[in-house]
Scaffold this motif. Sequence first.
Motif, PDB file in Angstrom:
ATOM      1  N   TRP A  74     -62.092 -12.005  -4.999  1.00  0.00           N
ATOM      2  CA  TRP A  74     -63.321 -12.747  -4.746  1.00  0.00           C
ATOM      3  C   TRP A  74     -64.522 -11.799  -4.716  1.00  0.00           C
ATOM      4  CZ3 TRP A  74     -59.696 -11.114  -1.374  1.00  0.00           C
ATOM      5  CH2 TRP A  74     -60.110 -10.264  -0.345  1.00  0.00           C
ATOM      6  N   PHE A  75     -65.731 -12.389  -4.668  1.00  0.00           N
ATOM      7  CA  PHE A  75     -66.968 -11.633  -4.506  1.00  0.00           C
ATOM      8  C   PHE A  75     -67.876 -12.383  -3.533  1.00  0.00           C
ATOM      9  CE2 PHE A  75     -71.447 -10.890  -5.912  1.00  0.00           C
ATOM     10  CZ  PHE A  75     -71.543  -9.566  -5.513  1.00  0.00           C
ATOM     11  N   CYS A  76     -68.363 -11.667  -2.521  1.00  0.00           N
ATOM     12  CA  CYS A  76     -69.255 -12.263  -1.526  1.00  0.00           C
ATOM     13  C   CYS A  76     -69.808 -11.136  -0.662  1.00  0.00           C
ATOM     14  CB  CYS A  76     -68.513 -13.291  -0.653  1.00  0.00           C
ATOM     15  SG  CYS A  76     -67.247 -12.565   0.400  1.00  0.00           S
ATOM     16  N   HIS A  77     -70.415 -11.467   0.484  1.00  0.00           N
ATOM     17  CA  HIS A  77     -70.803 -10.452   1.468  1.00  0.00           C
ATOM     18  C   HIS A  77     -70.821 -11.089   2.854  1.00  0.00           C
ATOM     19  CE1 HIS A  77     -72.189  -6.659   2.884  1.00  0.00           C
ATOM     20  NE2 HIS A  77     -73.284  -7.161   3.405  1.00  0.00           N
ATOM     21  N   GLY A  78     -70.529 -10.277   3.857  1.00  0.00           N
ATOM     22  CA  GLY A  78     -70.342 -10.792   5.200  1.00  0.00           C
ATOM     23  C   GLY A  78     -71.584 -10.951   6.040  1.00  0.00           C
ATOM     24  N   ASP A  79     -72.742 -10.525   5.549  1.00  0.00           N
ATOM     25  CA  ASP A  79     -73.975 -10.682   6.324  1.00  0.00           C
ATOM     26  C   ASP A  79     -75.161 -10.678   5.371  1.00  0.00           C
ATOM     27  OD1 ASP A  79     -75.908 -10.851   8.258  1.00  0.00           O
ATOM     28  OD2 ASP A  79     -75.325  -9.039   9.342  1.00  0.00           O
ATOM     29  N   VAL A  80     -75.634 -11.875   5.022  1.00  0.00           N
ATOM     30  CA  VAL A  80     -76.782 -12.022   4.124  1.00  0.00           C
ATOM     31  C   VAL A  80     -77.914 -12.657   4.926  1.00  0.00           C
ATOM     32  CG1 VAL A  80     -77.654 -13.001   1.969  1.00  0.00           C
ATOM     33  CG2 VAL A  80     -75.246 -12.290   2.140  1.00  0.00           C
ATOM     34  N   ILE A  81     -78.995 -11.911   5.081  1.00  0.00           N
ATOM     35  CA  ILE A  81     -80.113 -12.341   5.919  1.00  0.00           C
ATOM     36  C   ILE A  81     -81.199 -12.944   5.029  1.00  0.00           C
ATOM     37  CG2 ILE A  81     -81.809 -11.584   7.625  1.00  0.00           C
ATOM     38  CD1 ILE A  81     -79.852  -9.085   7.993  1.00  0.00           C
ATOM     39  N   ALA A  82     -81.442 -14.232   5.214  1.00  0.00           N
ATOM     40  CA  ALA A  82     -82.454 -14.944   4.433  1.00  0.00           C
ATOM     41  C   ALA A  82     -83.673 -15.179   5.313  1.00  0.00           C
ATOM     42  CB  ALA A  82     -81.887 -16.272   3.921  1.00  0.00           C
TER      43      ALA A  82
END
Length: 330
Positions: free
Chosen positions: A93-101
């Motif tokens: 998979w591909f993702c990230h554990g902390d994306v701040i918008a």
Amino acid sequence: MRTICWISCVMWLTTPLLSHAEPHKVEITFQNHQLSFKADGKLVTTYHAGPQVAKPYFWPILTPKGVPVTRAWPMEKGMKGETTDHVHQKSAWFCHGDVIAEGISSGKKIPHVEGIDFWSETPGHGKIVCVEIQSPTVKDNHGTVVTKNVWKTADGTPIMSELRTIHFQALDQGSLLIMESTLTADVTNITFGDTKEGAFGVRVSDAIAVKPGGGQFTNSLGNTGEASIWGKSASWCDYVGKVNNQTAGIAVLDHPKNPHPAYWHARGYGLMAANPFGREKSGFPGQKGKKDLVKLAKGQSLTVRYGIYAHDGDTNAAKVNEVYTQFSGK
């Protein structure tokens, strides 16, 4: 729109990668939110992108001899002796554990996460929603398919878009999947938080993992084992072991032109993930003292490229370094 990326190199599409005189036939088909990738008539992997998934993933992943090199759970339950930890580690998979918008609430707060968690799949996690899969193409024995994703909060608020292109080629010893992702901050400013929980990862078969299977993983520097690999930079990592008495493995490749090199969140229990976003807070030894988070102003984009090489034989027999060299365009 200003773009932070490198120009996509397609030389590999016209130059066979370590293949014999008779090119392997590849096929990509799309049905019911799934893409099937076949080489010489045999299934290599299926890409799952339906509305029920938290994020798209590849499963199963098979070598040319049909050896499964990633864990089946939780997609397939009840397999005797298979581990059932980390439900979010679904094969590849591909993702990230902390994306701040900026300016967008993350909803339910998840411990140790400042923004939105696309990694753990705990209550309140974000979701990567596939909104379009274009018709696959095959040319010169290489397959390509373009998909579009929207990264959303738990309540469905979009924060970022993604153009994800998957390339596919069959080699003598294995199959190569290349994912090129362009992430665009088309809604607001985006910061990729400092966490070890990311980003392009695989969960290998228990039979290949150091524990319980007795396998081993090696990086491009020749280091082996978790203590020598975790949190350090390398061009690739390869996990190898025996499945039903057949030696096989799976390598993850980090392209040298990625704007931020991968530091490896790789564990003896079977996780192997290339993380370009973790810094000092992540605990990575190779990032000690570094706090320069990856940021995208609204309108900016970031392009990254990673590879998965599922192969028969060990690291040397499968020519992992040679595959990486051609993958990287060197």
